[in-house]
Design a protein around this motif. Sequence first.
Motif, PDB file in Angstrom:
ATOM      1  N   LEU A   1       0.860  -1.168  -0.272  1.00 52.10           N
ATOM      2  CA  LEU A   1       0.237  -0.166   0.052  1.00 52.10           C
ATOM      3  C   LEU A   1       0.787   1.486  -0.378  1.00 52.10           C
ATOM      4  O   LEU A   1       0.300   2.419  -0.753  1.00 52.10           O
ATOM      5  N   VAL A   2       1.934   1.483   0.989  1.00 50.38           N
ATOM      6  CA  VAL A   2       2.576   2.198   0.855  1.00 50.38           C
ATOM      7  C   VAL A   2       2.772   3.139  -0.330  1.00 50.38           C
ATOM      8  O   VAL A   2       3.116   4.616  -1.001  1.00 50.38           O
ATOM      9  N   PRO A   3       4.173   2.086  -1.358  1.00 55.05           N
ATOM     10  CA  PRO A   3       4.279   3.224  -2.765  1.00 55.05           C
ATOM     11  C   PRO A   3       3.393   3.207  -3.164  1.00 55.05           C
ATOM     12  O   PRO A   3       3.261   4.518  -4.103  1.00 55.05           O
ATOM     13  N   LEU A   4       1.939   2.425  -3.671  1.00 59.68           N
ATOM     14  CA  LEU A   4       0.674   3.730  -4.325  1.00 59.68           C
ATOM     15  C   LEU A   4       0.007   4.494  -3.588  1.00 59.68           C
ATOM     16  O   LEU A   4       0.174   5.352  -4.389  1.00 59.68           O
ATOM     17  N   ALA A   5       0.298   4.966  -2.361  1.00 58.21           N
ATOM     18  CA  ALA A   5       0.327   6.200  -1.879  1.00 58.21           C
ATOM     19  C   ALA A   5       0.906   7.281  -1.912  1.00 58.21           C
ATOM     20  O   ALA A   5       0.955   8.129  -2.291  1.00 58.21           O
ATOM     21  N   ALA A   6       2.015   6.891  -2.485  1.00 62.75           N
ATOM     22  CA  ALA A   6       3.236   7.673  -2.403  1.00 62.75           C
ATOM     23  C   ALA A   6       2.857   7.382  -3.958  1.00 62.75           C
ATOM     24  O   ALA A   6       4.565   8.546  -4.637  1.00 62.75           O
ATOM     25  N   ALA A   7       2.487   7.643  -4.486  1.00 64.83           N
ATOM     26  CA  ALA A   7       3.117   7.021  -6.259  1.00 64.83           C
ATOM     27  C   ALA A   7       2.973   8.257  -7.037  1.00 64.83           C
ATOM     28  O   ALA A   7       4.058   9.106  -8.191  1.00 64.83           O
ATOM     29  N   SER A   8       1.647   9.317  -7.038  1.00 62.38           N
ATOM     30  CA  SER A   8       1.202  10.288  -7.620  1.00 62.38           C
ATOM     31  C   SER A   8       1.785  11.615  -6.455  1.00 62.38           C
ATOM     32  O   SER A   8       2.567  11.503  -5.706  1.00 62.38           O
ATOM     33  N   GLN A   9       2.284  12.295  -7.462  1.00 60.10           N
ATOM     34  CA  GLN A   9       2.881  13.966  -7.435  1.00 60.10           C
ATOM     35  C   GLN A   9       2.354  14.707  -6.700  1.00 60.10           C
ATOM     36  O   GLN A   9       3.182  15.267  -5.145  1.00 60.10           O
ATOM     37  N   LYS A  10       0.958  15.380  -6.434  1.00 53.92           N
ATOM     38  CA  LYS A  10       0.256  15.644  -5.367  1.00 53.92           C
ATOM     39  C   LYS A  10       0.318  14.548  -4.278  1.00 53.92           C
ATOM     40  O   LYS A  10       0.062  15.681  -3.325  1.00 53.92           O
ATOM     41  N   ARG A  11       0.329  13.741  -4.154  1.00 59.50           N
ATOM     42  CA  ARG A  11       0.215  13.060  -3.015  1.00 59.50           C
ATOM     43  C   ARG A  11       1.596  13.062  -2.312  1.00 59.50           C
ATOM     44  O   ARG A  11       1.765  12.874  -1.195  1.00 59.50           O
ATOM     45  N   GLN A  12       2.980  13.416  -2.890  1.00 61.53           N
ATOM     46  CA  GLN A  12       4.429  13.323  -3.168  1.00 61.53           C
ATOM     47  C   GLN A  12       4.661  14.802  -2.522  1.00 61.53           C
ATOM     48  O   GLN A  12       5.298  15.368  -1.564  1.00 61.53           O
ATOM     49  N   GLU A  13       3.651  15.402  -2.851  1.00 65.49           N
ATOM     50  CA  GLU A  13       3.426  17.283  -2.651  1.00 65.49           C
ATOM     51  C   GLU A  13       2.757  17.498  -1.191  1.00 65.49           C
ATOM     52  O   GLU A  13       3.445  17.895  -0.244  1.00 65.49           O
ATOM     53  N   LYS A  14       1.996  16.264  -0.832  1.00 66.58           N
ATOM     54  CA  LYS A  14       1.278  16.760   0.362  1.00 66.58           C
ATOM     55  C   LYS A  14       1.651  16.011   1.045  1.00 66.58           C
ATOM     56  O   LYS A  14       2.813  16.910   2.409  1.00 66.58           O
ATOM     57  N   MET A  15       2.641  15.268   1.420  1.00 64.72           N
ATOM     58  CA  MET A  15       3.688  13.791   2.267  1.00 64.72           C
ATOM     59  C   MET A  15       5.042  15.313   2.555  1.00 64.72           C
ATOM     60  O   MET A  15       5.080  15.606   3.484  1.00 64.72           O
ATOM     61  N   ALA A  16       5.249  15.616   1.704  1.00 63.39           N
ATOM     62  CA  ALA A  16       6.833  16.447   1.969  1.00 63.39           C
ATOM     63  C   ALA A  16       6.784  17.397   2.236  1.00 63.39           C
ATOM     64  O   ALA A  16       7.110  17.935   3.324  1.00 63.39           O
TER      65      ALA A  16
END
Length: 539
Positions: free
Chosen positions: A367-382
């Motif tokens: 699940l973790v790689p899927l959650a971090a796959a999109s640019q939008k999610r990466q920006e939110k996380m970062a």
Amino acid sequence: MAEAVSAHVTEVLVVGAGPTGLTLANELARQGVHCRIIDRALAPSIHSKALGVVPRTLEILEKFGISQSLVDQGNKVRGVNLYSREKRLVHLELAPLFHSEYPFLLIVPQSVTEIALLERLARWGVKVERGVELVALAAKGEHVEATLRSGNGKEERVIANWVIGCDGAHSTVRHQLGMSFDGSAFARRFALADVGLDVDLPRDELNAFWVQGGFVGIFPMREESRYRLVFDLPSAEEEVTLSEVEHALARCGLGRARVFEPTWLSRFSINQRKTKHYRQGRVFLAGDAAHIHSPIGGQGMNTGIQDAFNLAWKLAMVVKKEAPVSLLDSYEAEREPIGKRIVQLTALATRAMLVQNPVARGIRDRLVPLAAASQKRQEKMANGLAQLSHSYRNSPIVRDRRPDRSDGSLRAGDRLPAGWLNANGVQVRLWDLLHDTGYTLLLFAGNQSGDVLEKQWVELERNIVDCYGDKVRVQVIGWDGSSSCTVHDGGGVIHAMAGLEQGGALLIRPDGHIALAVGPSPERVWDDMEQWLVPTGME
């Protein structure tokens, strides 16, 4: 008990001289407010403790003129890797994701950060009173009485208008107030090790490993071959040994790495606790005194520094009678939800890394790689990690007088991002237009305003200066070089970011967050400013 001497009076008493207390004392001093700051320790800690300084904290510390010094003494981390069973699940390149002029995580020992804050505080003429502890605290109507005890046993009674507890997880201030500190501790024990390490890992990336129901984190420090390791402990020994460090490395597939020259080995447990309230009358709590949580993500020291700055500018304005006392109600309203969210998210992350069931670990790893796959999610996380996305949209002291927008533009309560403008042919930072210690009113002429609306803004600028004097700096920003404004927004980039292409205004607080956003109606500005600021001559 020694007899207390006659009372001494002070405006603000800061208890605790870690990064939180030092930030608070620095901002008070920068704003011209006298304070005393005490600490029971005889000297600052020499240990590295908290290592990570996030971009938002560097933006805050820039106001003290120490950010560049810290950057020069630290290691810039531009990437993060997450592994499970030696397989990389996630890789984040941070620079494209961080919306800041500090597009990296800074690895620098807490001791270095404290020294920089101490030196800056000394230049303001404020000295930490060492070996002095708080032994009693009592609210007395319009002031607080505190009893302090020095190392020789002598006691002093202090009358303070305001007291701030920045004295850590075992806060005496919090205990004296009888405030709860609810939460729990993780059953597992952990270790940290500052060591020399001969290993083939990038020097500008963090590496985290989920291993056999445990965790190993490897953080590169500035000095060549120096790293910090954080890992869970399978043993119950009192002392951390080099063999345990070597075992931790072997668990994540780095068994060939050579470990040498340890400078700090320490064992610790993780507590997740938070007080329900950050204020009781004229006494406030900040930093670890109000919330403690897992070190995952390096949020602790950064959250404390930002608690302190949020409170300090408000308290300074109240003390100087530039703002009503009600302004202080917003401290808890703004910072408590952030503290609560960080406690919850770090607890969730810690539980995820300690999953024992093999089936559950397999599901997590898919699940973790899927959650971090999109640019939008990466920006939110970062940007969550960097604390750049923290917003006060629900604060009682912010107002957005425009229709709701779904285009992602700035809203009242958001942090004002970095940007560039043209001033008489010279490129200038948007941040450099802001008031050093007060509010800033940015008036946007808009792309269709013409001379009429621009004249309205200029008239508003004159009226605000007449009413509030140097408490507010006003800056009119034209759309491009065709207007008569001295500062222009080429192509309307900043206008679009603010959602003010048709003109409008943003009132920026001393901490860089947006207090007020209005459309192209100058008179709307007055409706709210008088609630937050006291006009000149009425202090």
